[in-house]
Structure formats: structure tokens, C-alpha cells
Design a protein around this motif. Structure first.
Motif, PDB file in Angstrom:
ATOM      1  N   PRO A  29       0.833  -1.208   0.000  1.00 39.84           N
ATOM      2  CA  PRO A  29       0.000   0.000   0.000  1.00 39.84           C
ATOM      3  C   PRO A  29       0.869   1.262   0.000  1.00 39.84           C
ATOM      4  CG  PRO A  29      -0.782  -1.577   1.615  1.00 39.84           C
ATOM      5  CD  PRO A  29       0.536  -2.093   1.128  1.00 39.84           C
ATOM      6  N   PHE A  30       0.273   2.372  -0.390  1.00 42.31           N
ATOM      7  CA  PHE A  30       1.024   3.619  -0.516  1.00 42.31           C
ATOM      8  C   PHE A  30       1.727   3.994   0.784  1.00 42.31           C
ATOM      9  CE2 PHE A  30       1.148   8.217   0.192  1.00 42.31           C
ATOM     10  CZ  PHE A  30       2.018   8.587  -0.819  1.00 42.31           C
ATOM     11  N   ILE A  31       1.057   3.826   1.907  1.00 39.04           N
ATOM     12  CA  ILE A  31       1.651   4.253   3.178  1.00 39.04           C
ATOM     13  C   ILE A  31       2.910   3.444   3.495  1.00 39.04           C
ATOM     14  CG2 ILE A  31       0.277   2.687   4.628  1.00 39.04           C
ATOM     15  CD1 ILE A  31       0.077   5.023   6.643  1.00 39.04           C
ATOM     16  N   VAL A  32       2.930   2.180   3.093  1.00 40.16           N
ATOM     17  CA  VAL A  32       4.114   1.340   3.307  1.00 40.16           C
ATOM     18  C   VAL A  32       5.260   1.802   2.415  1.00 40.16           C
ATOM     19  CG1 VAL A  32       5.049  -0.992   3.039  1.00 40.16           C
ATOM     20  CG2 VAL A  32       2.790  -0.657   4.064  1.00 40.16           C
ATOM     21  N   ARG A  33       4.941   2.085   1.137  1.00 42.66           N
ATOM     22  CA  ARG A  33       5.979   2.550   0.208  1.00 42.66           C
ATOM     23  C   ARG A  33       6.513   3.924   0.616  1.00 42.66           C
ATOM     24  NH1 ARG A  33       3.066   3.224  -4.670  1.00 42.66           N
ATOM     25  NH2 ARG A  33       1.124   2.541  -3.676  1.00 42.66           N
ATOM     26  N   PHE A  34       5.615   4.802   1.033  1.00 43.71           N
ATOM     27  CA  PHE A  34       6.006   6.140   1.483  1.00 43.71           C
ATOM     28  C   PHE A  34       6.972   6.043   2.669  1.00 43.71           C
ATOM     29  CE2 PHE A  34       5.233   9.695   4.420  1.00 43.71           C
ATOM     30  CZ  PHE A  34       5.549  10.774   3.606  1.00 43.71           C
ATOM     31  N   LEU A 209      24.340  -1.823   8.161  1.00 45.23           N
ATOM     32  CA  LEU A 209      25.312  -1.937   7.071  1.00 45.23           C
ATOM     33  C   LEU A 209      25.406  -3.372   6.552  1.00 45.23           C
ATOM     34  CD1 LEU A 209      28.209   0.381   8.315  1.00 45.23           C
ATOM     35  CD2 LEU A 209      26.625   0.794   6.416  1.00 45.23           C
ATOM     36  N   ALA A 210      25.107  -4.345   7.408  1.00 40.42           N
ATOM     37  CA  ALA A 210      25.065  -5.742   6.977  1.00 40.42           C
ATOM     38  C   ALA A 210      23.729  -6.055   6.300  1.00 40.42           C
ATOM     39  CB  ALA A 210      25.282  -6.667   8.166  1.00 40.42           C
ATOM     40  N   PHE A 211      22.660  -5.446   6.790  1.00 42.67           N
ATOM     41  CA  PHE A 211      21.325  -5.700   6.244  1.00 42.67           C
ATOM     42  C   PHE A 211      21.168  -5.160   4.824  1.00 42.67           C
ATOM     43  CE2 PHE A 211      17.179  -3.696   5.416  1.00 42.67           C
ATOM     44  CZ  PHE A 211      16.357  -4.822   5.390  1.00 42.67           C
ATOM     45  N   ILE A 212      21.683  -3.957   4.572  1.00 45.69           N
ATOM     46  CA  ILE A 212      21.448  -3.288   3.287  1.00 45.69           C
ATOM     47  C   ILE A 212      21.962  -4.112   2.100  1.00 45.69           C
ATOM     48  CG2 ILE A 212      22.042  -1.267   1.910  1.00 45.69           C
ATOM     49  CD1 ILE A 212      21.930   0.372   4.530  1.00 45.69           C
ATOM     50  N   PRO A 213      23.229  -4.610   2.106  1.00 41.00           N
ATOM     51  CA  PRO A 213      23.671  -5.429   0.958  1.00 41.00           C
ATOM     52  C   PRO A 213      22.833  -6.694   0.795  1.00 41.00           C
ATOM     53  CG  PRO A 213      25.548  -4.711   2.264  1.00 41.00           C
ATOM     54  CD  PRO A 213      24.329  -4.388   3.063  1.00 41.00           C
ATOM     55  N   GLY A 214      22.492  -7.338   1.913  1.00 33.02           N
ATOM     56  CA  GLY A 214      21.665  -8.539   1.830  1.00 33.02           C
ATOM     57  C   GLY A 214      20.296  -8.235   1.253  1.00 33.02           C
ATOM     58  N   HIS A 215      19.737  -7.109   1.660  1.00 36.96           N
ATOM     59  CA  HIS A 215      18.430  -6.689   1.153  1.00 36.96           C
ATOM     60  C   HIS A 215      18.494  -6.444  -0.357  1.00 36.96           C
ATOM     61  CE1 HIS A 215      14.494  -4.898   1.070  1.00 36.96           C
ATOM     62  NE2 HIS A 215      14.960  -3.695   0.745  1.00 36.96           N
ATOM     63  N   TRP A 224      13.140  -7.640 -11.405  1.00 35.67           N
ATOM     64  CA  TRP A 224      12.586  -6.299 -11.545  1.00 35.67           C
ATOM     65  C   TRP A 224      11.188  -6.188 -10.965  1.00 35.67           C
ATOM     66  CZ3 TRP A 224      13.016  -1.354 -12.057  1.00 35.67           C
ATOM     67  CH2 TRP A 224      11.950  -0.595 -12.517  1.00 35.67           C
ATOM     68  N   SER A 225      10.365  -7.230 -11.098  1.00 39.84           N
ATOM     69  CA  SER A 225       8.983  -7.152 -10.621  1.00 39.84           C
ATOM     70  C   SER A 225       8.932  -6.904  -9.120  1.00 39.84           C
ATOM     71  CB  SER A 225       8.225  -8.440 -10.958  1.00 39.84           C
ATOM     72  OG  SER A 225       8.805  -9.564 -10.307  1.00 39.84           O
ATOM     73  N   ASN A 226       9.913  -7.451  -8.406  1.00 38.65           N
ATOM     74  CA  ASN A 226       9.954  -7.252  -6.962  1.00 38.65           C
ATOM     75  C   ASN A 226      10.276  -5.802  -6.620  1.00 38.65           C
ATOM     76  OD1 ASN A 226       9.739  -8.747  -4.383  1.00 38.65           O
ATOM     77  ND2 ASN A 226      11.837  -8.041  -4.088  1.00 38.65           N
ATOM     78  N   PHE A 227      11.215  -5.205  -7.375  1.00 34.84           N
ATOM     79  CA  PHE A 227      11.568  -3.805  -7.156  1.00 34.84           C
ATOM     80  C   PHE A 227      10.431  -2.884  -7.598  1.00 34.84           C
ATOM     81  CE2 PHE A 227      13.334   0.168  -8.897  1.00 34.84           C
ATOM     82  CZ  PHE A 227      13.911   0.681  -7.745  1.00 34.84           C
ATOM     83  N   PHE A 228       9.838  -3.194  -8.750  1.00 37.32           N
ATOM     84  CA  PHE A 228       8.757  -2.369  -9.269  1.00 37.32           C
ATOM     85  C   PHE A 228       7.562  -2.365  -8.316  1.00 37.32           C
ATOM     86  CE2 PHE A 228       5.005  -1.659 -11.982  1.00 37.32           C
ATOM     87  CZ  PHE A 228       5.358  -0.440 -12.543  1.00 37.32           C
ATOM     88  N   ALA A 229       7.365  -3.469  -7.603  1.00 33.26           N
ATOM     89  CA  ALA A 229       6.252  -3.546  -6.661  1.00 33.26           C
ATOM     90  C   ALA A 229       6.394  -2.523  -5.543  1.00 33.26           C
ATOM     91  CB  ALA A 229       6.166  -4.953  -6.066  1.00 33.26           C
ATOM     92  N   MET A 230       7.638  -2.195  -5.167  1.00 27.18           N
ATOM     93  CA  MET A 230       7.841  -1.194  -4.123  1.00 27.18           C
ATOM     94  C   MET A 230       7.675   0.223  -4.665  1.00 27.18           C
ATOM     95  SD  MET A 230       8.181  -0.598  -0.981  1.00 27.18           S
ATOM     96  CE  MET A 230       8.479  -2.212  -0.287  1.00 27.18           C
ATOM     97  N   LEU A 231       7.587   0.367  -5.979  1.00 25.63           N
ATOM     98  CA  LEU A 231       7.330   1.667  -6.580  1.00 25.63           C
ATOM     99  C   LEU A 231       5.841   1.879  -6.855  1.00 25.63           C
ATOM    100  CD1 LEU A 231      10.265   1.874  -9.172  1.00 25.63           C
ATOM    101  CD2 LEU A 231      10.133   2.991  -6.944  1.00 25.63           C
ATOM    102  N   SER A 232       5.208   0.851  -7.410  1.00 22.21           N
ATOM    103  CA  SER A 232       3.802   0.984  -7.799  1.00 22.21           C
ATOM    104  C   SER A 232       2.844   0.347  -6.811  1.00 22.21           C
ATOM    105  CB  SER A 232       3.586   0.341  -9.172  1.00 22.21           C
ATOM    106  OG  SER A 232       3.744  -1.066  -9.085  1.00 22.21           O
ATOM    107  N   GLY A 233       3.352  -0.587  -6.033  1.00 18.84           N
ATOM    108  CA  GLY A 233       2.490  -1.323  -5.116  1.00 18.84           C
ATOM    109  C   GLY A 233       2.056  -2.664  -5.667  1.00 18.84           C
ATOM    110  N   TRP A 234       2.030  -2.798  -7.007  1.00 21.50           N
ATOM    111  CA  TRP A 234       1.550  -4.010  -7.653  1.00 21.50           C
ATOM    112  C   TRP A 234       2.701  -4.920  -8.063  1.00 21.50           C
ATOM    113  CZ3 TRP A 234      -3.459  -5.390  -7.920  1.00 21.50           C
ATOM    114  CH2 TRP A 234      -4.426  -4.396  -7.691  1.00 21.50           C
ATOM    115  N   LYS A 235       2.484  -6.222  -7.868  1.00 19.82           N
ATOM    116  CA  LYS A 235       3.454  -7.223  -8.321  1.00 19.82           C
ATOM    117  C   LYS A 235       2.778  -8.183  -9.274  1.00 19.82           C
ATOM    118  CE  LYS A 235       6.920 -10.537  -6.762  1.00 19.82           C
ATOM    119  NZ  LYS A 235       7.570 -11.159  -5.585  1.00 19.82           N
TER     120      LYS A 235
END
Length: 241
Positions: A29-34, A209-215, A224-235
Motif C-alpha cells: 500500500p502507498f503508506i508502506v511505500r512512502f 550496514l550488513a542488512f542493506i547489501p543482503g536486502h 525487476w517485478s519485486n523492485f517495481f512492486a515497491m514503486l507501484s504497489g503491484w506485483k
């Protein structure tokens, strides 16, 4: 376009694309992405400015306050200035104090929404997820077979995201001690004193600093669909449905 309800608190749709039916899920949802993107920016600033602050006293040894016994302490780690933000101690503190409120506010918004909506059940790491951690780690880092997905987040992702929340809480509590040591003396006592609170704050930063590279690796592996989902909300074409 048909809309159905999901037992995972997700909205799913079925749409046509070039004559073929495609499932898509509204995962974020938008609030999560925001909250996610603002929190990510704030975390970057906090780490960079925090490293500049650390350079002002780059040791975890107890400094001597008597001139006759003063012994220069060796730096714990020599952080290159180019990796820091603020230019000098006062400048770094201003950046740090400004963005810590954004970090706390967005973190609180994210957690509150997850609790109220019940979506926290998707990302919370619980005991029954333990057996699934190693198979996913083997897949991510050792090219092992990919375990079947039945939920939006696999056990390793749940462990990472739950740990990130824990690191955020640790950073907040230890940061309060460093920010207002007199007002939060009771919290400093619970953390083992001001000196240990500073160490806990550094540990929280190292955890991030350990979490970010793993993430980022998880995002790349999922595509890409996983990354795009955090932009649009849809996967599109979620594997767990």
C-alpha cells in the motif's frame, strides 16, 4: 478485470495482456511505500553523518580526564572522510538530529500500519519459519535449489526484516541516551551506562550496514517485478498464488 480477496490481506486482480491472463497482487500500500523510501533516505543520512560524528572520537576506550594520565587512544576504525556527511562534527550533528526524526516518524508509521492492518503477519519472523531459513540462504548465496514459495515473504526475508525492526529499536533507544544523557539516565543504566550505549548504537549501525547489501541481493535475485512492486504497489505474477 476480476478482483478477489486473499487470505493474506492482499488484493489480487486478473487482467488481460496480449490475450493472456495475468495475476497481479497489490503487495505494498502507498503508506508502506512512502514510509519505506523516506526511511531508507533517512537511514543513509544517519549512517553517513553518524560516521562523521564517530570520527571525532573513533575509539570505544574510556578516555582519561586527568592530564597526567592521559593516553592517546588508538582509533577503533579509520573511516574515510569521503564516506561521511556533515564536513565536521557540528555539521554532522545537525544532519543527524534532523534526519533522526524522519527515521523515527516513518518507522512508527510503518509499524503502526502493519499492526492495525494485520499485515505484520506477512513479515514477522516466528519459530515455524526457522527450518526454512537455511534452504533460502543456500538458494541466495550458494546457488541451491529454490524452495517453493507459499507466502509473499520467505523465511530468510522475514528474518531480515524482523531483525531490521529490532535494529531500529536498538538505534532509537541507544540514540536517546546519547542525545539526552541526563534526561534518559535511567535508560542509560538499563543499557549498561553511557559508554555501552555508544557501543550499542554503533552495533545497530553495523547491523544496518550488513542488512542493506543482503536486502539488495534479495531484490536482485527476485528480479525487476519485486523492485517495481515497491514503486507501484503491484506485483505481477506472484509466485505464491
Amino acid at each position: 478485470m476480476a478482483i478477489t480477496a486473499s487470505a493474506l490481506h492482499l488484493k489480487t486482480v486478473e487482467t488481460e495482456s496480449k490475450g493472456a491472463k495475468i495475476n497481479a497482487t497489490y503487495e505494498h500500500p502507498f503508506i508502506v511505500r512512502f514510509a519505506h523510501w523516506l526511511n531508507a533516505i533517512a537511514l543513509f543520512v544517519l549512517i553517513a553523518s553518524g560516521l562523521r560524528i564517530f570520527r571525532a572520537f573513533a575509539s570505544f576506550g574510556e578516555p582519561s580526564h586527568h592530564w597526567a594520565n592521559a593516553v592517546p587512544l588508538k582509533p577503533f576504525i579509520n573511516v574515510p572522510p569521503k564516506l561521511t556527511l556533515g564536513g565536521w562534527l557540528a555539521g554532522a550533528l545537525q544532519w543527524h538530529f534532523a534526519f533522526m526524526w524522519i527515521f523515527v516518524a516513518t518507522g512508527a508509521i510503518y509499524l503502526l500500519y502493519q499492526l492495525v492492518s494485520g499485515r505484520y503477519k506477512q513479515v514477522l519472523f516466528v519459530p515455524h519459519d526457522i527450518p526454512g531459513v537455511w534452504p533460502m540462504a543456500r538458494h541466495y548465496f550458494f546457488f541451491g535449489p529454490k524452495p517453493p514459495l507459499t507466502e509473499p515473504y520467505n523465511p530468510l526475508q522475514k528474518l531480515a526484516y524482523t531483525s531490521a525492526v529490532g535494529l531500529g529499536v536498538l538505534a532509537l533507544l541507544s540514540g536517546l541516551v546519547l542525545y539526552k544523557p541526563a534526561q534518559f539516565a535511567w535508560l542509560a543504566f538499563l543499557m549498561g551506562g553511557f559508554h555501552l550505549a555508544r557501543i550499542w548504537h554503533f552495533v545497530a549501525m553495523c547491523g544496518f550496514l550488513a542488512f542493506i547489501p543482503g536486502h539488495l541481493i534479495m531484490v536482485l535475485v527476485h528480479g525487476w517485478s519485486n523492485f517495481f512492486a515497491m514503486l507501484s504497489g503491484w506485483k505481477k505474477k506472484p509466485e505464491y498464488l
